[in-house]
Design a protein around this motif. Sequence first.
Motif, short mmCIF file in Angstrom:
data_model
loop_
_atom_site.label_atom_id
_atom_site.label_comp_id
_atom_site.label_asym_id
_atom_site.label_seq_id
_atom_site.Cartn_x
_atom_site.Cartn_y
_atom_site.Cartn_z
N LEU A 37 -55.32 46.13 10.02
CA LEU A 37 -54.16 45.39 10.49
C LEU A 37 -54.18 45.13 11.99
N VAL A 38 -54.71 46.07 12.74
CA VAL A 38 -54.57 45.98 14.19
C VAL A 38 -55.90 45.69 14.89
N ILE A 39 -56.92 46.47 14.57
CA ILE A 39 -58.13 46.41 15.39
C ILE A 39 -59.02 45.23 15.04
N VAL A 40 -59.41 45.12 13.77
CA VAL A 40 -60.37 44.07 13.42
C VAL A 40 -59.84 42.66 13.71
N PRO A 41 -58.56 42.36 13.36
CA PRO A 41 -58.08 41.01 13.70
C PRO A 41 -58.24 40.68 15.18
N GLN A 42 -58.02 41.68 16.05
CA GLN A 42 -58.18 41.41 17.48
C GLN A 42 -59.65 41.37 17.86
N ALA A 43 -60.43 42.28 17.27
CA ALA A 43 -61.86 42.34 17.61
C ALA A 43 -62.55 41.03 17.23
N MET A 44 -62.02 40.34 16.21
CA MET A 44 -62.64 39.09 15.79
C MET A 44 -62.82 38.13 16.95
N LYS A 45 -61.86 38.17 17.87
CA LYS A 45 -61.94 37.30 19.05
C LYS A 45 -63.21 37.57 19.85
N VAL A 46 -63.52 38.85 19.98
CA VAL A 46 -64.71 39.23 20.74
C VAL A 46 -65.96 39.04 19.89
N ILE A 47 -65.80 39.28 18.58
CA ILE A 47 -66.97 39.27 17.70
C ILE A 47 -67.45 37.86 17.41
N LEU A 48 -66.51 36.97 17.18
CA LEU A 48 -66.86 35.67 16.64
C LEU A 48 -67.89 34.88 17.46
N GLU A 57 -74.30 45.78 15.67
CA GLU A 57 -74.09 46.02 17.10
C GLU A 57 -72.98 45.13 17.65
N ILE A 58 -72.94 43.89 17.18
CA ILE A 58 -71.90 42.98 17.66
C ILE A 58 -70.52 43.47 17.23
N VAL A 59 -70.43 43.86 15.95
CA VAL A 59 -69.14 44.31 15.43
C VAL A 59 -68.70 45.58 16.16
N ALA A 60 -69.65 46.51 16.33
CA ALA A 60 -69.30 47.75 17.02
C ALA A 60 -68.83 47.43 18.44
N GLY A 61 -69.53 46.51 19.10
CA GLY A 61 -69.13 46.13 20.45
C GLY A 61 -67.73 45.54 20.46
N GLY A 62 -67.44 44.71 19.47
CA GLY A 62 -66.12 44.09 19.39
C GLY A 62 -65.04 45.14 19.19
N ILE A 63 -65.30 46.07 18.30
CA ILE A 63 -64.28 47.09 18.03
C ILE A 63 -64.09 47.97 19.26
N ASN A 64 -65.20 48.32 19.91
CA ASN A 64 -65.07 49.16 21.10
C ASN A 64 -64.37 48.45 22.24
N SER A 65 -64.40 47.10 22.21
CA SER A 65 -63.78 46.38 23.32
C SER A 65 -62.27 46.38 23.22
N ILE A 66 -61.74 46.74 22.06
CA ILE A 66 -60.28 46.77 21.94
C ILE A 66 -59.73 47.96 22.71
N LYS A 118 -58.05 51.11 24.04
CA LYS A 118 -57.72 52.34 23.35
C LYS A 118 -56.24 52.39 23.00
N GLY A 119 -55.44 51.78 23.86
CA GLY A 119 -53.99 51.79 23.65
C GLY A 119 -53.58 51.18 22.32
N GLN A 120 -54.36 50.21 21.83
CA GLN A 120 -54.00 49.59 20.56
C GLN A 120 -54.15 50.59 19.42
N TRP A 121 -55.25 51.37 19.48
CA TRP A 121 -55.42 52.43 18.48
C TRP A 121 -54.26 53.41 18.58
N GLU A 122 -53.94 53.75 19.82
CA GLU A 122 -52.93 54.79 20.01
C GLU A 122 -51.57 54.30 19.53
N ALA A 123 -51.25 53.03 19.84
CA ALA A 123 -49.97 52.50 19.41
C ALA A 123 -49.91 52.52 17.89
N ALA A 124 -51.02 52.12 17.26
CA ALA A 124 -51.04 52.09 15.80
C ALA A 124 -50.99 53.50 15.23
#
Lengths: 217, 242, 222, 242, 242
Positions: A136-147, A106-115, A117-123
């Motif tokens: 390369l794009v989503i998980v490294p950023q989501a880590m900030k929210v997840i950690l 749940e935490i990981v899903a929340g982190g990924i969803n918090s990124i 949408k534009g980041q997905w789209e740009a990628a």
Amino acid sequence: MMGFYFSRLVEIYPFFLKGLWMTSKIAFISLVTCTLIGFVLGVIRSSNNIILKRIVGVYVAFVRGTPFVVQIFIIFFILPDWGLQLDAFPAALLAMAIMGSAFICEIVAGGINSIHKGQWEAATSSGLTMIQQLRLVIVPQAMKVILPPLVGQYVLLIKDTSVVSVIGVMELTRVGWVTVVRIPEGLMVFSLVGALYFSISYPLILLSNYLERKMAI
Amino acid sequence: SSTLSEIVKRGELRVAVQSGAAPYAFIDKHGEHTGSMVDFTRGMADAMGVKIKILDFDWDGLIPALLSGKADILAADMTPTLKRALKISFADPWMSVQTCVFTKTGAGYQSLEDVNKPDITVGVLLGSTGETIAKQYLPNAKIKSYKGGGRMIIQALLAGHVDAGVNDDLAVLTALPDFPPNSIRLLDKRLGGKAPLSFAVLHESVNLWQWINLYFETIRSNGAYDKNIAYWMEGIEWKKDH
Amino acid sequence: MLVDFNFRIIFEYLPLFLTGLRSTCFIAVVSIALALATGIIACACRISGVKAIKYPAIAYIEIIRSTPLLVQIYFLYFGLPTLGLRVPELQTGILALMLNSGAYIAEIIRAGITSVDDGQLEAGTASGLNYFQRMRFIILPQALGVTIPPLLGQNIVLVKDSALLSLISVMELTRCGQTMTSERFMPAEAFFTVAFFYMCIYFCLKALADWSQRKLIFREAY
Amino acid sequence: MIEFKNVNKWFGKLHVLNNIDLKISKGEVLVICGPSGSGKSTLIRCINRLEKIQKGEIIVNNTPVHDKHTNLTKLRAQIGFVFQQFHLYPHMTVLQNVMLAPVNVKKLAKSEAEKIALEKLEQVGLTEKSSAYPAQLSGGQQQRVAIARGLTMSPEIMLFDEPTSALDPEMIGEVLDVMVNLVSEGMTMCVVTHEMGFAKKVAHRVLFMDEGKIVETGTPDDFFDNPKTDRAAEFISKILTH
Amino acid sequence: MIEFKNVNKWFGKLHVLNNIDLKISKGEVLVICGPSGSGKSTLIRCINRLEKIQKGEIIVNNTPVHDKHTNLTKLRAQIGFVFQQFHLYPHMTVLQNVMLAPVNVKKLAKSEAEKIALEKLEQVGLTEKSSAYPAQLSGGQQQRVAIARGLTMSPEIMLFDEPTSALDPEMIGEVLDVMVNLVSEGMTMCVVTHEMGFAKKVAHRVLFMDEGKIVETGTPDDFFDNPKTDRAAEFISKILTH
Ligand SMILES: Nc1ncnc2c1ncn2[C@@H]1O[C@H](COP(=O)(O)OP(=O)(O)OP(=O)(O)O)[C@@H](O)[C@H]1O
Ligand SMILES: Nc1ncnc2c1ncn2[C@@H]1O[C@H](COP(=O)(O)OP(=O)(O)OP(=O)(O)O)[C@@H](O)[C@H]1O
Ligand SMILES: [Mg+2]
Ligand SMILES: [Mg+2]
């Protein structure tokens, strides 16, 4: 009387260390496993595949909806009927892994969803594949929210190892429990047990708070 | 294949006990399992030529542990009852105890009638013979069941959670020295007849059941049995060592 | 095993389970109410500037958060009598749940208060509202909105945690399962029935939490 | 180069694109404007299939975009996209942002990708910022990096979705300058924007959308000075008055 | 009406306001512009003490704003403030947003406050939206509500901090129209904005800030057509070129 009990308590300190070691062992192994499983489930849960998402959802609901004690009993006493015979220690690890991965998912899903949408789209529009986008794009950023909540969850999981004492694993809580039967000085025994848990958990709580502050910037 | 040959093949005898029930089975100051029943089962393992593995459970984990195949033998201070025997098989009793009522020394209860009142709470062990007997002999009192061995009732009594306790007398007597002197008193009258204690195995393990009976017959004749009982049940010498 | 599953026994024990269910609900409701009060007070102390109440509140919250509930329960259960306090098991259990949840609730409320956008506060300040008015009209209503879903989440946690009270002989749902196991030796039937009832409670609370999430969190206006 | 044939799209019940027919030829610069919610973003997002369409066909370089068998990676490599909110990857430096696609999609060697990336950064005038993180740049600089990122796969088409509307007024100029340069190099461009100066200066054609339909299209001079429809006239007067 | 006397303010080491001297007279409309980060917002936020100053004095209507003994509530009732991001209270309807201050600060009766609130909503042309929630309104409408909220205490001064820069181009007009109306009613106004059309049409004076200093001030025509300093000229050329 206090003094008498205290000296008996001091006498059996190796026993407490054994319990602490067992608690640490369970905690460490199960944290590693449930982090790995949790990330995989979390990615699935935040994906667009409705069927897989539902399956993970049911799993998470079952784990979150029932007390950990009941889950342990089921794993330890009932699974053998379906052919999975486990000793107390592996059963405890399995129970921890199942429970922990549901929460981490749940935490990981929340982190990924918090990124955004534009980041997905740009990628996407640079032509990266789904896996590349995640890696390369989503998980490294989501880590900030997840950690921060992840470390917080670690604390909860470490504390939940106390519950595996009910199937007879000689970890810290059970050590306290069998000791108090011999030394009827509960305040003292469980203060000691509490202090030992505190010594593992509190540094992690501080770490979680620190991460939260740092990641907020 | 039979349970017995499985054990031998595995090289390990798995025994379910409930720690916290000195002198039957408990944990000593080194964190090792010990007690009268632990000694007996050790002897069994030696006789079989296998290692022993002690599994530790709460009272209500004992029977599930046996049923789910976690353990070969259930070694607890358990009385064979007809209801229990519907699910598991008991070996011949190796010991018998009587159920007693105990209260705080100062409480002034003398007879059964004194504790058989609606405003009295009686502590028993969940699922134990004491529980059945208390319900039968003290129908008016409130029954409160505890987990985790006979000492829990004594602690509850001293802490004021209950007014009286019902448990087997041996367990109470051997526990008393751990508590402040003269704080607990047993009522003179025992409840019910002598209650036997037995080891239990699964229904399927007929051969193991016979073997256990044979084992006790053997040690009774060679004196090992008496030595065990004398050490654990009749004195409190063991307290020094454990 | 499923072939053996004995539904008749479950029905025989249904009245017992229903008592257990009621007892679990009762424990949950009472504890959450007390925990809410504890949490509000602890949070108020935690965010206040007065060191004499701030640091005890921090200590309370951090100690609770870094020790297991089970240890807290045993601590009170075995410890209170040592202090000469005779508290029955049920009350001991409720006290433990209250102290435990109170610490988490304090943190939830604090997060709720800090979540309100600073700009809102400035707008209030600029219209001349004083501190209490800003709290009352701007912060609290919105903080409540963001706090209620996690509070319900905490309630779910509490319901599950109340299962641990079975270990100190409080007659609740899990304990009923254990009673049935020790009387009939049918652990599968007992534990699945217990799990089923917990799932029922969980889905009710979850539905409530989701509903309040949708209802109460005001999407930002821009 | 790009062709819309009777394209229709719905979001639930909302008909966002209503029978769009449109041809954009190689080297053409098309400016799209219209009120908020009229479907401008959706229109250009369909070109590289960031959005799916429900009816009709879009053909880019003879490839049907919305066909199941289209190689999207190849298609998207031909199209650069620049977003209103830049959407730079905040955890990567400027250079890493620009290099990401060549290394991972084209599988170029790092050194080669870096060469290309630096070239593109020079084109937008940001060589010296290559090791900065997006958060250390002004909005205008971020958007220029986003343009460099869009250019890095050497696309034949560039799509811009309101590239200046999240910028401080001072920075709009620098971004528009970069875009004007692109025009002079003959890039095919679709730009959603309300910057009339830009439209008048470089657009070959202006397209006005409202409620999912193309309401009017014409040369910039025609469109801004002599709008044919009332809706366009009203819109132009609104963005001109202040 | 408003007077800055040698005002200085630091954020940590950053000198955001550097020796500001400024007089704004009753009925004057002052437009403040300058690059991002130059201290424009800080300047006007000091007027109603949303920010504290470290040196100097600000006097509004003969009241020293930054004096300990100043009755802030009374002071702020004389000043309306409109933010770039509206900052409406999302949990209240439009009417409740506008009524909050009169009821709680002026302690007016609900009915009376409602009358005033509806008046102000009419002034910004939003009477029919009075029971909507902010989230249901467009950006332009939200900003008009924010203006109504600022007007509701019948202030003598209105401060605007980039009131249109978070808006879609189409909606800027409607907000500026409301502001132009206020000017015609003789309100004293300080407006941070880059909308030159507005500045040229209604401002009495334009003030250009850079790095915490007032670099230049003059009539709009003078300022935009003949800036005296290079910095201003550069800034104006930047916001004009596109
Ligand atoms: N993912 C989505 N789901 C549902 N509706 C959407 C979605 N994306 C856009 N819309 C709706 O489709 C309509 C057109 O949106 P679009 O973004 O294309 O408009 P636009 O012309 O770009 O407007 P703007 O100038 O505000 O960017 C709007 O009404 C919008 O609310
Ligand atoms: N609360 C604060 N703490 C520290 N620094 C601040 C704070 N508020 C503003 N600053 C800094 O003070 C400087 C001036 O800020 P201010 O918001 O007044 O600029 P501005 O001219 O309004 O810019 P913009 O056009 O971007 O709104 C900026 O460098 C900003 O980073
Ligand atoms: Mg758009
Ligand atoms: Mg500003």
